[in-house]
Design a protein around this motif. Structure first.
Motif, PDB file in Angstrom:
ATOM      1  N   LEU A   4      75.835  32.852  36.440  1.00  0.00           N
ATOM      2  CA  LEU A   4      74.592  31.817  37.000  1.00  0.00           C
ATOM      3  C   LEU A   4      73.433  32.143  35.967  1.00  0.00           C
ATOM      4  O   LEU A   4      73.048  33.122  35.443  1.00  0.00           O
ATOM      5  N   VAL A   5      73.109  30.861  35.620  1.00  0.00           N
ATOM      6  CA  VAL A   5      72.173  30.796  34.497  1.00  0.00           C
ATOM      7  C   VAL A   5      71.002  29.745  34.938  1.00  0.00           C
ATOM      8  O   VAL A   5      71.211  28.822  35.423  1.00  0.00           O
ATOM      9  N   PRO A   6      69.695  30.227  34.954  1.00  0.00           N
ATOM     10  CA  PRO A   6      68.525  29.200  35.667  1.00  0.00           C
ATOM     11  C   PRO A   6      68.380  28.120  34.691  1.00  0.00           C
ATOM     12  O   PRO A   6      68.396  27.949  33.680  1.00  0.00           O
ATOM     13  N   LEU A   7      68.093  26.963  35.462  1.00  0.00           N
ATOM     14  CA  LEU A   7      67.628  25.687  34.812  1.00  0.00           C
ATOM     15  C   LEU A   7      66.219  26.107  34.336  1.00  0.00           C
ATOM     16  O   LEU A   7      65.536  26.940  34.882  1.00  0.00           O
ATOM     17  N   THR A   8      65.978  25.535  33.074  1.00  0.00           N
ATOM     18  CA  THR A   8      64.526  25.870  32.599  1.00  0.00           C
ATOM     19  C   THR A   8      64.097  24.578  32.248  1.00  0.00           C
ATOM     20  O   THR A   8      64.513  23.553  32.297  1.00  0.00           O
ATOM     21  N   GLY A   9      62.585  24.456  31.765  1.00  0.00           N
ATOM     22  CA  GLY A   9      62.026  23.250  31.620  1.00  0.00           C
ATOM     23  C   GLY A   9      60.726  22.942  32.412  1.00  0.00           C
ATOM     24  O   GLY A   9      60.204  22.050  32.169  1.00  0.00           O
ATOM     25  N   GLU A  10      60.592  23.800  33.251  1.00  0.00           N
ATOM     26  CA  GLU A  10      59.329  23.666  33.936  1.00  0.00           C
ATOM     27  C   GLU A  10      58.175  24.578  33.517  1.00  0.00           C
ATOM     28  O   GLU A  10      58.528  25.296  32.439  1.00  0.00           O
ATOM     29  N   PRO A  11      56.957  24.498  33.677  1.00  0.00           N
ATOM     30  CA  PRO A  11      56.168  25.509  33.387  1.00  0.00           C
ATOM     31  C   PRO A  11      56.869  27.010  33.379  1.00  0.00           C
ATOM     32  O   PRO A  11      57.470  27.104  34.464  1.00  0.00           O
ATOM     33  N   LEU A  12      56.238  27.720  32.406  1.00  0.00           N
ATOM     34  CA  LEU A  12      57.005  29.049  32.223  1.00  0.00           C
ATOM     35  C   LEU A  12      56.727  29.875  33.678  1.00  0.00           C
ATOM     36  O   LEU A  12      57.747  30.429  34.224  1.00  0.00           O
ATOM     37  N   GLU A  35      71.572  42.192  31.049  1.00  0.00           N
ATOM     38  CA  GLU A  35      72.274  41.123  30.374  1.00  0.00           C
ATOM     39  C   GLU A  35      71.427  39.798  30.921  1.00  0.00           C
ATOM     40  O   GLU A  35      71.476  38.884  30.209  1.00  0.00           O
ATOM     41  N   GLY A  36      71.207  39.850  32.354  1.00  0.00           N
ATOM     42  CA  GLY A  36      70.609  38.725  32.717  1.00  0.00           C
ATOM     43  C   GLY A  36      69.144  38.431  32.348  1.00  0.00           C
ATOM     44  O   GLY A  36      68.912  37.241  31.925  1.00  0.00           O
ATOM     45  N   LEU A  37      68.567  39.450  32.083  1.00  0.00           N
ATOM     46  CA  LEU A  37      67.022  39.238  31.534  1.00  0.00           C
ATOM     47  C   LEU A  37      67.336  38.757  29.891  1.00  0.00           C
ATOM     48  O   LEU A  37      66.487  37.993  29.419  1.00  0.00           O
ATOM     49  N   ARG A  38      68.369  39.249  29.121  1.00  0.00           N
ATOM     50  CA  ARG A  38      68.709  39.010  27.955  1.00  0.00           C
ATOM     51  C   ARG A  38      68.533  37.426  27.839  1.00  0.00           C
ATOM     52  O   ARG A  38      68.424  36.675  26.990  1.00  0.00           O
ATOM     53  N   VAL A  39      69.561  36.805  28.776  1.00  0.00           N
ATOM     54  CA  VAL A  39      70.031  35.317  28.727  1.00  0.00           C
ATOM     55  C   VAL A  39      68.677  34.654  29.043  1.00  0.00           C
ATOM     56  O   VAL A  39      68.605  33.798  28.116  1.00  0.00           O
ATOM     57  N   TRP A  40      67.774  35.266  29.905  1.00  0.00           N
ATOM     58  CA  TRP A  40      66.722  34.402  30.330  1.00  0.00           C
ATOM     59  C   TRP A  40      65.787  34.272  29.191  1.00  0.00           C
ATOM     60  O   TRP A  40      65.199  33.177  28.720  1.00  0.00           O
ATOM     61  N   THR A  61      66.547  46.653  22.281  1.00  0.00           N
ATOM     62  CA  THR A  61      67.728  47.575  22.500  1.00  0.00           C
ATOM     63  C   THR A  61      67.855  47.273  24.200  1.00  0.00           C
ATOM     64  O   THR A  61      67.115  46.767  24.893  1.00  0.00           O
ATOM     65  N   ASP A  62      68.890  47.853  24.677  1.00  0.00           N
ATOM     66  CA  ASP A  62      69.236  47.787  26.098  1.00  0.00           C
ATOM     67  C   ASP A  62      68.479  48.526  26.778  1.00  0.00           C
ATOM     68  O   ASP A  62      67.712  48.164  28.050  1.00  0.00           O
TER      69      ASP A  62
END
Length: 235
Positions: A4-12, A35-40, A61-62
């Motif tokens: 799952l990856v969040p939709l983005t484009g709203e205010p941060l 990994e989730g934080l890295r993607v976001w 780094t990790d």
């Protein structure tokens, strides 16, 4: 849930709160892991000046990201509570505001001046560990939304199985994604929105994120514009 990856484009600030979607398996957390934080962060990189490594700085780094996960989730909790109250015209809890203030004080921004060969430039810079810098940038984004009169127009998606928040550009907007708008209100004998936003994340965005994160940002912005046109064309 790793797909799952969040939709983005709203205010941060809203993108941050929206990292806690409802999924078929229950509440999710898209920044609970390294990994989730890295993607976001990859999706939000152009809005995190001063928080992420730039130029010749070493990449995170990790271990850096593992420490940042806690800081980001703490800011998110304060943001969620404060925004939920503020959008209803109510006073946010003092603890939430204090937590956001602490995060900002931990790594205040300095406009670092430099000469680029033609003119003086000013770039935001922050001292401190990566987690503190990232939390400070996010807390400032939350502060900007909380102090904007538009915060009272923030809405929760009208889909029964969705908790995403959005700032509508048009008063008719009711859904966080264009797919919700395409399915529309419930018809007799139906349950309404047929594809929850979490399914949209998985089916449409994941491969694009792996190839080019900026594609997702572009698609979401186009989708948001189409959504506003959809509502403005309504009765």
């Amino acid at each position: 849930m790793s797909d799952l990856v969040p939709l983005t484009g709203e205010p941060l600030a809203l993108d941050l709160v929206n990292t806690r979607p409802h999924t078929p398996d229950g509440p999710g957390d898209l920044v609970a892991t390294v990994e989730g934080l890295r993607v976001w962060l990859g999706l939000q990189a152009d809005r995190l000046a001063g928080a992420l490594p730039e130029g010749g700085e070493a990449s995170l780094t990790d271990d850096d990201l593992a420490a940042a996960v806690t800081a980001v989730r703490e800011v998110r909790e304060h943001a969620a509570v404060a925004i939920d109250q503020a959008r209803r015209g109510l006073r946010p809890p003092g603890d939430a505001l204090s937590g956001l203030n602490r995060a900002q004080r931990a790594a205040p921004a300095v406009r670092a001046l430099a000469w680029d060969g033609a003119a003086v430039t000013a770039v935001p810079r922050r001292d401190g560990p990566p987690g503190a810098r990232l939390a400070a940038v996010l807390a400032e984004a939350v502060a900007e939304l909380l102090t904007d009169p538009a915060v009272t127009t923030v809405r929760e998606c009208a889909a029964d199985d969705c908790v995403m928040l959005f700032l509508p550009a048009h008063p008719r907007r009711r859904w966080c994604s264009a797919r919700g708008a395409a399915t529309g209100p419930a018809s007799p004998g139906t349950t309404g929105v047929t594809a929850p936003p979490t399914r949209l994340y998985r089916e449409r965005n994941w491969r694009e994120v792996e190839i080019a994160p900026e594609v997702v940002m572009t698609n979401v912005r186009i989708e948001s514009a189409n959504l506003d046109r959809f509502h403005s064309a309504g009765p």
